[in-house]
Design a protein around this motif. Structure first.
Motif, PDB file in Angstrom:
ATOM      1  N   MET A  87      -0.124  -7.682 -18.653  1.00 11.27           N
ATOM      2  CA  MET A  87      -1.525  -7.312 -18.830  1.00 11.27           C
ATOM      3  C   MET A  87      -2.426  -8.532 -18.691  1.00 11.27           C
ATOM      4  O   MET A  87      -3.546  -8.431 -18.184  1.00 11.27           O
ATOM      5  CB  MET A  87      -1.724  -6.666 -20.202  1.00 11.27           C
ATOM      6  N   GLU A  88      -1.926  -9.681 -19.128  1.00  9.78           N
ATOM      7  CA  GLU A  88      -2.709 -10.914 -19.072  1.00  9.78           C
ATOM      8  C   GLU A  88      -2.673 -11.568 -17.692  1.00  9.78           C
ATOM      9  O   GLU A  88      -3.572 -12.333 -17.340  1.00  9.78           O
ATOM     10  CB  GLU A  88      -2.192 -11.894 -20.119  1.00  9.78           C
ATOM     11  N   ASP A  89      -1.629 -11.282 -16.919  1.00 15.48           N
ATOM     12  CA  ASP A  89      -1.449 -11.918 -15.609  1.00 15.48           C
ATOM     13  C   ASP A  89      -1.118 -10.835 -14.592  1.00 15.48           C
ATOM     14  O   ASP A  89       0.041 -10.533 -14.341  1.00 15.48           O
ATOM     15  CB  ASP A  89      -0.328 -12.962 -15.683  1.00 15.48           C
ATOM     16  N   ARG A  90      -2.164 -10.270 -14.012  1.00 11.59           N
ATOM     17  CA  ARG A  90      -1.943  -9.156 -13.087  1.00 11.59           C
ATOM     18  C   ARG A  90      -1.342  -9.624 -11.765  1.00 11.59           C
ATOM     19  O   ARG A  90      -0.733  -8.823 -11.049  1.00 11.59           O
ATOM     20  CB  ARG A  90      -3.249  -8.398 -12.877  1.00 11.59           C
ATOM     21  N   ILE A  97       6.154  -5.836  -9.121  1.00 14.95           N
ATOM     22  CA  ILE A  97       6.283  -4.508  -8.543  1.00 14.95           C
ATOM     23  C   ILE A  97       6.521  -4.594  -7.035  1.00 14.95           C
ATOM     24  O   ILE A  97       7.223  -3.758  -6.452  1.00 14.95           O
ATOM     25  CB  ILE A  97       5.068  -3.622  -8.888  1.00 14.95           C
ATOM     26  N   LEU A  98       5.995  -5.622  -6.393  1.00 15.38           N
ATOM     27  CA  LEU A  98       6.280  -5.818  -4.962  1.00 15.38           C
ATOM     28  C   LEU A  98       7.746  -6.177  -4.731  1.00 15.38           C
ATOM     29  O   LEU A  98       8.312  -5.844  -3.679  1.00 15.38           O
ATOM     30  CB  LEU A  98       5.364  -6.898  -4.389  1.00 15.38           C
ATOM     31  N   LEU A 128      -0.690   1.676  -9.713  1.00 12.06           N
ATOM     32  CA  LEU A 128      -2.011   1.412  -9.150  1.00 12.06           C
ATOM     33  C   LEU A 128      -2.131  -0.024  -8.652  1.00 12.06           C
ATOM     34  O   LEU A 128      -2.723  -0.280  -7.590  1.00 12.06           O
ATOM     35  CB  LEU A 128      -3.087   1.694 -10.195  1.00 12.06           C
ATOM     36  N   ASP A 129      -1.552  -0.964  -9.381  1.00  9.14           N
ATOM     37  CA  ASP A 129      -1.615  -2.358  -8.939  1.00  9.14           C
ATOM     38  C   ASP A 129      -0.787  -2.598  -7.686  1.00  9.14           C
ATOM     39  O   ASP A 129      -1.074  -3.523  -6.914  1.00  9.14           O
ATOM     40  CB  ASP A 129      -1.178  -3.301 -10.061  1.00  9.14           C
ATOM     41  N   LEU A 130       0.241  -1.785  -7.482  1.00 10.13           N
ATOM     42  CA  LEU A 130       1.007  -1.905  -6.241  1.00 10.13           C
ATOM     43  C   LEU A 130       0.102  -1.673  -5.039  1.00 10.13           C
ATOM     44  O   LEU A 130       0.118  -2.458  -4.078  1.00 10.13           O
ATOM     45  CB  LEU A 130       2.161  -0.901  -6.243  1.00 10.13           C
ATOM     46  N   VAL A 131      -0.705  -0.628  -5.076  1.00 12.17           N
ATOM     47  CA  VAL A 131      -1.584  -0.373  -3.923  1.00 12.17           C
ATOM     48  C   VAL A 131      -2.815  -1.272  -3.935  1.00 12.17           C
ATOM     49  O   VAL A 131      -3.387  -1.551  -2.878  1.00 12.17           O
ATOM     50  CB  VAL A 131      -1.981   1.115  -3.822  1.00 12.17           C
ATOM     51  N   PRO A 150      -7.964  -5.052 -12.716  1.00 10.09           N
ATOM     52  CA  PRO A 150      -7.503  -6.443 -12.677  1.00 10.09           C
ATOM     53  C   PRO A 150      -8.665  -7.390 -12.403  1.00 10.09           C
ATOM     54  O   PRO A 150      -9.704  -6.992 -11.862  1.00 10.09           O
ATOM     55  CB  PRO A 150      -6.518  -6.446 -11.510  1.00 10.09           C
ATOM     56  N   SER A 151      -8.466  -8.637 -12.781  1.00  9.56           N
ATOM     57  CA  SER A 151      -9.461  -9.658 -12.429  1.00  9.56           C
ATOM     58  C   SER A 151      -9.297 -10.084 -10.976  1.00  9.56           C
ATOM     59  O   SER A 151     -10.179 -10.722 -10.402  1.00  9.56           O
ATOM     60  CB  SER A 151      -9.324 -10.873 -13.351  1.00  9.56           C
ATOM     61  N   LEU A 152      -8.170  -9.732 -10.372  1.00 11.17           N
ATOM     62  CA  LEU A 152      -7.924 -10.043  -8.966  1.00 11.17           C
ATOM     63  C   LEU A 152      -8.782  -9.152  -8.076  1.00 11.17           C
ATOM     64  O   LEU A 152      -9.073  -8.006  -8.427  1.00 11.17           O
ATOM     65  CB  LEU A 152      -6.448  -9.791  -8.627  1.00 11.17           C
ATOM     66  N   PRO A 153      -9.168  -9.627  -6.915  1.00  6.76           N
ATOM     67  CA  PRO A 153      -9.875  -8.743  -5.984  1.00  6.76           C
ATOM     68  C   PRO A 153      -8.939  -7.658  -5.461  1.00  6.76           C
ATOM     69  O   PRO A 153      -7.772  -7.923  -5.174  1.00  6.76           O
ATOM     70  CB  PRO A 153     -10.317  -9.693  -4.864  1.00  6.76           C
ATOM     71  N   THR A 154      -9.444  -6.442  -5.392  1.00  2.77           N
ATOM     72  CA  THR A 154      -8.654  -5.341  -4.859  1.00  2.77           C
ATOM     73  C   THR A 154      -8.739  -5.337  -3.340  1.00  2.77           C
ATOM     74  O   THR A 154      -9.824  -5.361  -2.769  1.00  2.77           O
ATOM     75  CB  THR A 154      -9.162  -3.992  -5.404  1.00  2.77           C
ATOM     76  N   LYS A 155      -7.571  -5.327  -2.695  1.00  2.00           N
ATOM     77  CA  LYS A 155      -7.541  -5.236  -1.247  1.00  2.00           C
ATOM     78  C   LYS A 155      -7.767  -3.778  -0.824  1.00  2.00           C
ATOM     79  O   LYS A 155      -7.773  -2.872  -1.650  1.00  2.00           O
ATOM     80  CB  LYS A 155      -6.206  -5.752  -0.720  1.00  2.00           C
ATOM     81  N   LYS A 156      -7.986  -3.568   0.446  1.00  2.00           N
ATOM     82  CA  LYS A 156      -8.146  -2.215   0.960  1.00  2.00           C
ATOM     83  C   LYS A 156      -6.907  -1.399   0.589  1.00  2.00           C
ATOM     84  O   LYS A 156      -5.779  -1.797   0.881  1.00  2.00           O
ATOM     85  CB  LYS A 156      -8.313  -2.246   2.478  1.00  2.00           C
TER      86      LYS A 156
END
Length: 238
Positions: A87-90, A97-98, A128-131, A150-156
């Protein structure tokens, strides 16, 4: 029908992981696969049973391992401790998961052009984080999943997305649902959120019976959500 099940080891860096998979050995050739992401307690019999149910329908069911071979929690306190690093490190969560996605493609029964992922509770977030990572799979389904962005940018997002949510889930406030809808509108071409009334967290788990904690089984939402999953898989794998 001959359902065969086994475990398979794989790695994320130096972390040894162990997935559980099931398939119908009476079928010939490659077939679609459904990754199944476990709740906060780890890879357990609940997701193993889902893998076998999916195998009976002609899929390969692949219950992923997010924590490490043999690592499961014994209760809420330990479960939370196991989940918290992800949860702290997405970025760590997405990397883990990859690793499962790479591992499942090595199974000889898997058609790697027809892959979907589902998840329950914490596992819904994993799916959801996988996609969100940009993985090119057909579809993803979250059952009473955590929806914290996530704090990470979501890709397409390449996949179709289906989110199955309990309206009275105290772990997923309305603003998280609205934020996800906004995120998916921007990043995903085909998404749905189904909300079940008078339904709390963990509504698919028959042993969930703690209204004070917010986890209560709901047989109607359980049945309806499973039927929604099956229709969704028919659509994305057609």
């Amino acid at each position: 029908m001959t359902i065969v099940s086994n475990t398979v080891g794989y790695l994320d860096g130096d972390i040894h992981l162990e997935a559980y998979f099931a398939f119908d050995d009476a079928l010939e050739g490659q077939r679609p696969v459904v990754l199944i992401c476990h709740a906060w307690g780890g890879r357990d019999e609940f997701v193993a049973e889902k893998a076998r149910k999916l195998a009976e329908l002609g899929y390969v069911g692949f219950a992923v391992d997010m924590y490490g071979k043999g690592v499961t929690g014994s209760g809420p306190k330990e479960n939370a401790k196991l989940m918290q690093p992800f949860m702290e490190d997405r970025a760590l969560l997405q990397k883990r998961i990859l690793a499962a996605l790479s591992a499942v493609k090595l199974l000889p029964w898997v058609d790697e052009k027809r892959i979907a992922a589902i998840g329950f509770c914490f596992g819904g977030l994993c799916a959801l984080d996988l996609v969100r990572s940009g993985a090119n799979i057909a579809g993803v389904v979250s059952f009473h999943g955590l929806l914290i962005p996530p704090s990470l940018p979501t890709k397409k997002i390449m996949a179709k997305v289906l989110v199955l949510h309990g309206n009275d889930d105290p772990m997923v406030p309305v603003d998280h649902v609205l934020a996800l809808a906004s995120e998916l509108t921007d990043s995903c071409e085909d998404w749905q959120i189904h909300t079940y009334g008078h339904t709390m967290h963990a509504f698919t788990n028959p042993v969930a019976n703690n209204p004070d904690f917010g986890t209560v089984y709901n047989k109607h939402a359980d049945k309806r959500s499973w039927q929604s999953l099956l229709s969704f898989l028919d659509e994305v794998f057609c």
